[in-house]
Design an enzyme around this catalytic site. Structure first.
Site, PDB file in Angstrom:
ATOM      1  CG  HIS A 287     -49.712  17.812  11.457  1.00 29.45           C
ATOM      2  ND1 HIS A 287     -50.988  17.812  11.975  1.00 29.45           N
ATOM      3  CD2 HIS A 287     -48.952  18.539  12.319  1.00 29.45           C
ATOM      4  CE1 HIS A 287     -50.992  18.505  13.109  1.00 29.45           C
ATOM      5  NE2 HIS A 287     -49.784  18.961  13.335  1.00 29.45           N
TER       6      HIS A 287
ATOM      7  CB  CYS B 295     -55.346  13.437  14.331  1.00 25.90           C
ATOM      8  SG  CYS B 295     -55.044  13.842  12.653  1.00 25.90           S
TER       9      CYS B 295
HETATM   10  C1  CIR Z   1     -55.058  21.407  14.807  1.00 25.98           C
HETATM   11  O1  CIR Z   1     -55.077  22.283  13.942  1.00 25.98           O
HETATM   12  O2  CIR Z   1     -54.098  21.253  15.558  1.00 25.98           O
HETATM   13  C2  CIR Z   1     -56.260  20.494  14.948  1.00 25.98           C
HETATM   14  N1  CIR Z   1     -57.441  21.210  14.657  1.00 25.98           N
HETATM   15  C3  CIR Z   1     -56.125  19.300  14.039  1.00 25.98           C
HETATM   16  C4  CIR Z   1     -54.963  18.425  14.385  1.00 25.98           C
HETATM   17  C5  CIR Z   1     -54.859  17.247  13.502  1.00 25.98           C
HETATM   18  N2  CIR Z   1     -53.817  16.388  13.912  1.00 25.98           N
HETATM   19  C6  CIR Z   1     -53.049  15.687  13.107  1.00 25.98           C
HETATM   20  O3  CIR Z   1     -53.126  15.835  11.897  1.00 25.98           O
HETATM   21  N3  CIR Z   1     -52.153  14.882  13.664  1.00 25.98           N
END
Ligand code: CIR
Length: 252
Positions: free
Chosen positions: A160, A247
């Site tokens: 992201h 996150c």
């Molecule tokens: C994913 O791949 O969607 C989750 N395992 C990690 C999400 C992390 N979120 C973020 O960076 N905002």
């Protein structure tokens, strides 16, 4: 100042979430402990927490940031760009509905909140494998009406946008070395995150504190030099699932 945060406990299925980190399987009990410490840190920063129960149907659902973009005045319900996560936003919508006026990203738009960085009256929207052009345009249209300045920026080689760049406030950003050439970010005071501390680009400013992941001494020292008070948190189990400090909550 933020006054509230939404968080969601990690589910017992946490280890079967999406990851490309190659750091091994997370230990569930330790993840719960680290999540508790994260919640305590947010409370220390003065936030009232809305704690949602775990949802085992969605192993990644503790990463609530991806399900919405929130400000003091309104929220935008996102539309997660990985099919495995599509649907996480439904519960978040129910929680935010009584608290904020809401807009929504709609099909065929996709958008993960992790791709959206607010810096005062500006928003940066990353185009990534999760956030498509349609999603970014829908969000831009909503934010334009609220008088924010919007930049849409392609994101490469990271999950992201906020995996690589985060705004601390006072014009300071933390930014991974490889992406610090982005012209749109050149007006900021840039604190460069070197190759051996990349994960620490995802620090989180909450009111009087900056939350930083434990084990990144150069970043810690650089953030301290800027005069910020720091709370260090062990994030090892979330790092294994590609998640960082921002996150784990929605703050407003
Ligand atoms: C994913 O791949 O969607 C989750 N395992 C990690 C999400 C992390 N979120 C973020 O960076 N905002």
């Amino acid at each position: 100042m933020f006054t509230k945060a939404v968080v969601r406990k990690p589910a017992h299925t946490f280890a079967s979430g999406i990851t490309e980190a190659n750091l091994g399987k997370p230990a569930y009990k330790l993840a719960l402990k680290q999540h508790d410490a994260y919640c305590e840190a947010l409370a220390k920063c003065g936030l009232e927490l809305i704690v949602l129960e775990a949802d085992p149907e969605f192993p990644d659902s503790c990463f609530v940031e991806d399900t919405a973009v929130v400000t003091k005045d309104f929220g935008v319900i996102a539309r997660p760009g990985n099919k495995k996560r599509l649907g996480e936003e439904i519960e978040i919508k129910k929680v935010l509905e009584p608290l904020l006026p809401l807009y929504s990203i709609t099909e065929p738009g996709t958008l993960d909140g992790g791709d959206v960085m607010q810096a005062d009256n500006q928003f940066f929207i990353g185009l990534s494998n999760r956030t498509n052009l349609t999603g970014s345009r829908q969000l831009k249209e909503i934010l334009d009406k609220q008088n924010y300045t919007i930049y849409v920026i392609p994101v490469c080689n990271i999950l992201h946008f906020k995996t690589g760049v985060n705004y601390l406030g006072e014009n300071n950003i933390l930014i991974q070395e490889s992406i610090c050439t982005m012209n749109e970010l050149s007006a900021f005071n840039r604190i460069i995150i070197e190759q051996d501390e990349l994960y620490a680009a995802n620090c989180l400013r909450v009111n009087d504190y900056v939350l930083i992941p434990k084990g990144f001494p150069k970043t810690k020292s650089n953030v301290e030099k800027l005069g910020y008070k720091i709370i260090e948190l062990d994030m090892s189990e979330f790092q294994k699932m590609d998640g960082g400090l921002s996150c784990l909550s929605l703050r407003f």
